[in-house]
Write a protein that holds these residues in place. Structure first.
Motif, short mmCIF file in Angstrom:
data_model
loop_
_atom_site.label_atom_id
_atom_site.label_comp_id
_atom_site.label_asym_id
_atom_site.label_seq_id
_atom_site.Cartn_x
_atom_site.Cartn_y
_atom_site.Cartn_z
N ARG A 131 96.34 34.20 29.11
CA ARG A 131 96.37 32.82 29.62
C ARG A 131 95.28 31.97 28.99
O ARG A 131 95.51 30.82 28.60
CB ARG A 131 96.21 32.83 31.14
N ASP A 132 94.09 32.56 28.85
CA ASP A 132 92.99 31.82 28.23
C ASP A 132 93.30 31.49 26.78
O ASP A 132 92.99 30.38 26.29
CB ASP A 132 91.69 32.63 28.32
N MET A 133 93.89 32.45 26.07
CA MET A 133 94.20 32.23 24.66
C MET A 133 95.27 31.16 24.51
O MET A 133 95.20 30.31 23.61
CB MET A 133 94.64 33.54 23.99
N ILE A 134 96.29 31.17 25.37
CA ILE A 134 97.35 30.16 25.28
C ILE A 134 96.76 28.77 25.50
O ILE A 134 97.07 27.82 24.77
CB ILE A 134 98.46 30.46 26.31
N ALA A 135 95.89 28.64 26.50
CA ALA A 135 95.27 27.33 26.78
C ALA A 135 94.40 26.89 25.61
O ALA A 135 94.40 25.71 25.21
CB ALA A 135 94.45 27.41 28.06
N SER A 136 93.63 27.82 25.04
CA SER A 136 92.76 27.52 23.92
C SER A 136 93.58 27.10 22.70
O SER A 136 93.25 26.13 22.01
CB SER A 136 91.91 28.74 23.59
N LEU A 137 94.67 27.83 22.45
CA LEU A 137 95.51 27.51 21.30
C LEU A 137 96.20 26.16 21.47
O LEU A 137 96.27 25.36 20.53
CB LEU A 137 96.55 28.61 21.10
N ALA A 138 96.71 25.89 22.67
CA ALA A 138 97.40 24.62 22.92
C ALA A 138 96.45 23.44 22.66
O ALA A 138 96.85 22.44 22.05
CB ALA A 138 97.94 24.57 24.34
N GLN A 139 95.20 23.56 23.11
CA GLN A 139 94.24 22.49 22.88
C GLN A 139 93.88 22.38 21.40
O GLN A 139 93.80 21.27 20.84
CB GLN A 139 92.97 22.72 23.70
N GLY A 140 93.68 23.52 20.76
CA GLY A 140 93.34 23.50 19.34
C GLY A 140 94.46 22.93 18.48
O GLY A 140 94.21 22.19 17.52
N VAL A 141 95.70 23.25 18.83
CA VAL A 141 96.83 22.72 18.08
C VAL A 141 96.95 21.21 18.28
O VAL A 141 97.22 20.46 17.34
CB VAL A 141 98.13 23.44 18.52
N ALA A 142 96.74 20.75 19.52
CA ALA A 142 96.78 19.31 19.78
C ALA A 142 95.71 18.59 18.96
O ALA A 142 95.97 17.52 18.38
CB ALA A 142 96.58 19.05 21.27
N ASP A 143 94.52 19.17 18.87
CA ASP A 143 93.45 18.57 18.07
C ASP A 143 93.81 18.56 16.59
O ASP A 143 93.54 17.58 15.87
CB ASP A 143 92.14 19.34 18.28
N HIS A 144 94.42 19.65 16.13
CA HIS A 144 94.83 19.77 14.73
C HIS A 144 95.87 18.70 14.39
O HIS A 144 95.78 18.02 13.35
CB HIS A 144 95.41 21.17 14.52
N CYS A 145 96.86 18.53 15.24
CA CYS A 145 97.89 17.51 15.01
C CYS A 145 97.28 16.11 14.99
O CYS A 145 97.66 15.27 14.16
CB CYS A 145 98.96 17.61 16.09
N ALA A 146 96.32 15.88 15.87
CA ALA A 146 95.68 14.56 15.92
C ALA A 146 94.91 14.29 14.63
O ALA A 146 94.92 13.16 14.12
CB ALA A 146 94.74 14.48 17.12
N GLU A 147 94.27 15.32 14.08
CA GLU A 147 93.54 15.11 12.83
C GLU A 147 94.49 14.82 11.68
O GLU A 147 94.21 13.96 10.83
CB GLU A 147 92.67 16.33 12.49
N VAL A 148 95.62 15.51 11.65
CA VAL A 148 96.59 15.25 10.58
C VAL A 148 97.11 13.82 10.69
O VAL A 148 97.25 13.11 9.68
CB VAL A 148 97.74 16.27 10.65
N ARG A 149 97.39 13.37 11.88
CA ARG A 149 97.85 11.99 12.07
C ARG A 149 96.80 10.99 11.61
O ARG A 149 97.12 9.94 11.04
CB ARG A 149 98.19 11.75 13.55
N ARG A 150 95.55 11.31 11.87
CA ARG A 150 94.47 10.41 11.44
C ARG A 150 94.38 10.36 9.92
O ARG A 150 94.19 9.28 9.33
CB ARG A 150 93.13 10.89 12.03
N ARG A 151 94.53 11.51 9.28
CA ARG A 151 94.42 11.56 7.82
C ARG A 151 95.65 10.96 7.12
O ARG A 151 95.53 10.41 6.03
CB ARG A 151 94.23 13.01 7.37
#
Length: 326
Positions: A131-151
């Motif tokens: 459960r902790d890993m899923i939550a961590s991954l979901a947040q990390g992926v959201a941050d990753h997508c946001a950075e790609v959109r910014r770039r």
């Protein structure tokens, strides 16, 4: 409705990330993607690359593989460096691109079956750690997508692909323990369904036999990516229900390793034949089926990788222009 035509699964051969990006944007312009180059070594592999995205969950490499660490170390930093270099290249090659873009990450269940806890078995063995890993991954992926959109401000939408080659084994209880002498307990389907809803409208890629089509339909994924050759006749009812629900299919129709590529009509035939057997109207085909190589291209030559993507693109034109062809 999917209008992408063709795309790749994710991995590419060699170590030249700029050249891989140029090939992707040139050969599959309907849905280009950020390629992965595992030949670069530690941190460029599927697990290490995704682990670099985890929030507050650093990892390190041990002789047995990736493991949760007490603090970020050089292995974690190396994975981050690979990813940042790739994002710099994406910004350089795709700076004027406008359209959808695909990003691939290791899915939560394959990741949990590959990474070990600090002092114990694999993460998959501990439901709380999962459960902790899923939550961590979901947040990390959201941050990753946001950075790609910014770039890349011209990107009209991120298509998130979760690579889950280990999912059938997770459901069947065949994932080995860290020692290799046992097997971890099977995970209930409802837990997998719930976890997939933590990610926004994902495509789930599974290049292993026994893809759980019914589970993925219930989870409401955007599309399922599979090797067309692994779809058995007994899977077709579940595949048909998936299509009827409006879920897309990314079908692997050319080998992921060097081979003689047939004529474009032959490349398109697995998709055309499956669609005929399922009994759907030909005019729906191009809106729900996207053509890809059968799996990643990391084991291919650079020349073949480019040719394979081009073959998928040309075959996708057949699906669009002549979906009723025999």
């Amino acid at each position: 409705m999917l209008t992408w035509g063709a795309t790749g699964v994710g991995s590419h051969p060699g170590e030249d990330h700029l050249e891989a990006l140029r090939v992707v944007f040139g050969e599959v312009p309907g849905l280009p993607y950020l390629p992965e180059l595992p030949a670069r070594g530690v941190g460029a592999d599927l697990v290490g690359r995704t682990a670099a995205l985890l929030v507050d969950l650093p990892v390190e490499v041990q002789p047995s593989g990736w493991r949760i660490a007490g603090r970020p170390g050089r292995d974690h930093q190396r994975a981050l460096d690979h990813l940042r270099r790739d994002l710099d290249g994406l910004e350089e090659v795709g700076h004027d691109y406008a359209g959808p873009l695909k990003l691939q990450v290791c899915g939560p269940w394959t990741l949990a079956g590959a990474i070990e806890l600090r002092h114990g078995d694999k993460v998959l063995s501990d439901p709380g750690a999962v459960r902790d890993m899923i939550a961590s991954l979901a947040q990390g992926v959201a941050d990753h997508c946001a950075e790609v959109r910014r770039r890349l401000p011209g990107v009209t939408g991120i298509v998130l692909q979760l690579d889950e080659p280990g999912l059938p084994g997770v459901l069947a209880g065949t994932v080995p323990t860290a020692s290799g002498f046992g097997r971890l307990a099977a995970v209930e389907e409802w837990r997998v369904e719930e976890s997939l809803r933590s990610f926004t409208d994902p495509v789930v890629h599974c290049c292993a036999p026994s893809t759980p089509f019914a589970l993925l339909r219930r989870a409401g994924v955007r599309a399922v990516s599979v090797d067309a050759a692994l779809i058995r006749r007994r899977d077709e009812d579940a595949v048909g229900e998936l299509v009827e629900a409006g879920i897309g299919l990314l079908l692997g129709v050319v080998p992921g390793r060097d081979a003689r590529l047939p004529d474009v009509g032959v490349v398109a035939e697995p998709a055309l034949e499956l669609w005929r057997r399922l009994g759907f109207a030909p005019e729906r085909l191009a809106g729900q089926v996207v053509l890809t190589p059968s799996c990643g291209l990391a084991g291919a030559s650079p020349a073949y990788a480019k040719a394979a993507l081009a073959a998928c693109r040309r075959a996708a034109d057949v699906l669009r222009d002549d979906p009723g062809s025999e």
